[in-house]
Motif scaffolding. Structure first.
Motif, mmCIF file in Angstrom:
data_model
loop_
_atom_site.group_PDB
_atom_site.id
_atom_site.type_symbol
_atom_site.label_atom_id
_atom_site.label_comp_id
_atom_site.label_asym_id
_atom_site.label_seq_id
_atom_site.Cartn_x
_atom_site.Cartn_y
_atom_site.Cartn_z
ATOM 1 N N GLU A 1 0.801 -1.135 0.144
ATOM 2 C CA GLU A 1 -0.323 -0.314 -0.743
ATOM 3 C C GLU A 1 0.923 1.555 -0.270
ATOM 4 O O GLU A 1 0.652 1.664 0.106
ATOM 5 C CB GLU A 1 -0.703 -0.103 1.098
ATOM 6 N N PHE A 2 1.959 0.937 0.794
ATOM 7 C CA PHE A 2 2.913 2.260 0.325
ATOM 8 C C PHE A 2 3.365 2.745 -0.954
ATOM 9 O O PHE A 2 3.524 3.796 -1.259
ATOM 10 C CB PHE A 2 3.540 2.181 1.487
ATOM 11 N N PHE A 3 3.994 1.727 -1.244
ATOM 12 C CA PHE A 3 3.961 1.659 -3.062
ATOM 13 C C PHE A 3 3.245 2.620 -3.606
ATOM 14 O O PHE A 3 3.482 3.372 -4.309
ATOM 15 C CB PHE A 3 4.701 0.525 -3.402
ATOM 16 N N GLU A 4 1.538 2.041 -3.413
ATOM 17 C CA GLU A 4 0.961 1.958 -4.674
ATOM 18 C C GLU A 4 0.831 4.214 -3.856
ATOM 19 O O GLU A 4 0.379 4.605 -4.835
ATOM 20 C CB GLU A 4 -0.642 0.886 -4.419
ATOM 21 N N HIS A 5 0.716 4.032 -2.786
ATOM 22 C CA HIS A 5 0.556 5.589 -2.513
ATOM 23 C C HIS A 5 1.006 6.725 -1.965
ATOM 24 O O HIS A 5 0.972 7.839 -3.288
ATOM 25 C CB HIS A 5 0.416 5.606 -0.888
ATOM 26 N N GLN A 6 2.756 6.102 -3.020
ATOM 27 C CA GLN A 6 3.588 7.427 -3.261
ATOM 28 C C GLN A 6 3.713 6.789 -4.769
ATOM 29 O O GLN A 6 4.756 7.689 -5.364
ATOM 30 C CB GLN A 6 5.119 6.291 -2.495
ATOM 31 N N GLN A 7 3.742 5.876 -5.568
ATOM 32 C CA GLN A 7 3.017 6.004 -6.784
ATOM 33 C C GLN A 7 4.409 5.299 -7.559
ATOM 34 O O GLN A 7 4.705 5.987 -8.292
ATOM 35 C CB GLN A 7 2.671 7.271 -7.333
ATOM 36 N N ILE A 8 5.450 4.695 -6.993
ATOM 37 C CA ILE A 8 6.421 3.732 -6.945
ATOM 38 C C ILE A 8 6.104 3.049 -7.852
ATOM 39 O O ILE A 8 5.433 1.714 -7.725
ATOM 40 C CB ILE A 8 7.462 3.397 -5.507
ATOM 41 N N ASN A 9 7.517 3.131 -9.170
ATOM 42 C CA ASN A 9 7.759 2.011 -9.891
ATOM 43 C C ASN A 9 7.912 1.004 -9.103
ATOM 44 O O ASN A 9 9.212 0.917 -9.202
ATOM 45 C CB ASN A 9 7.833 2.598 -11.253
ATOM 46 N N THR A 10 7.650 -0.804 -8.797
ATOM 47 C CA THR A 10 8.264 -1.326 -8.137
ATOM 48 C C THR A 10 8.657 -2.594 -9.221
ATOM 49 O O THR A 10 9.271 -3.851 -8.606
ATOM 50 C CB THR A 10 7.066 -2.408 -7.374
ATOM 51 N N ALA A 11 8.746 -2.516 -10.316
ATOM 52 C CA ALA A 11 9.221 -3.246 -10.625
ATOM 53 C C ALA A 11 10.996 -3.715 -11.241
ATOM 54 O O ALA A 11 11.333 -4.354 -11.254
ATOM 55 C CB ALA A 11 8.936 -3.043 -12.603
#
Length: 66
Positions: free
Chosen positions: A20-30
């Motif tokens: 959820e943190f990655f989604e909230h911060q719009q971090i590309n997790t690739a």
């Protein structure tokens, strides 16, 4: 809740999972790796791992080049 991300303090309301943190911060997790309090959290566990007040995240992003 306050956490530190790559040395920068951040504040959030309520419970937050790592995914959820990655989604909230719009971090590309690739192409990233993440450690929470010095412990690497494997990608398949991101949706389960809950962040806690005063956690310290280290996010490393792979960069292609030559």
């Amino acid at each position: 809740m306050q956490i530190t991300v790559n040395g920068k303090p951040m504040r959030f309301d309520g419970v937050l999972r790592l995914s959820e943190f990655f989604e909230h911060q719009q971090i590309n997790t690739a192409a990233i790796a993440v450690a929470v309090n010095g412990v690497v959290i494997h990608r398949e566990n991101w949706h389960e791992h809950r962040l806690n007040h005063d956690d310290s995240l280290t996010i490393i992003q792979a960069v292609a080049g030559g």
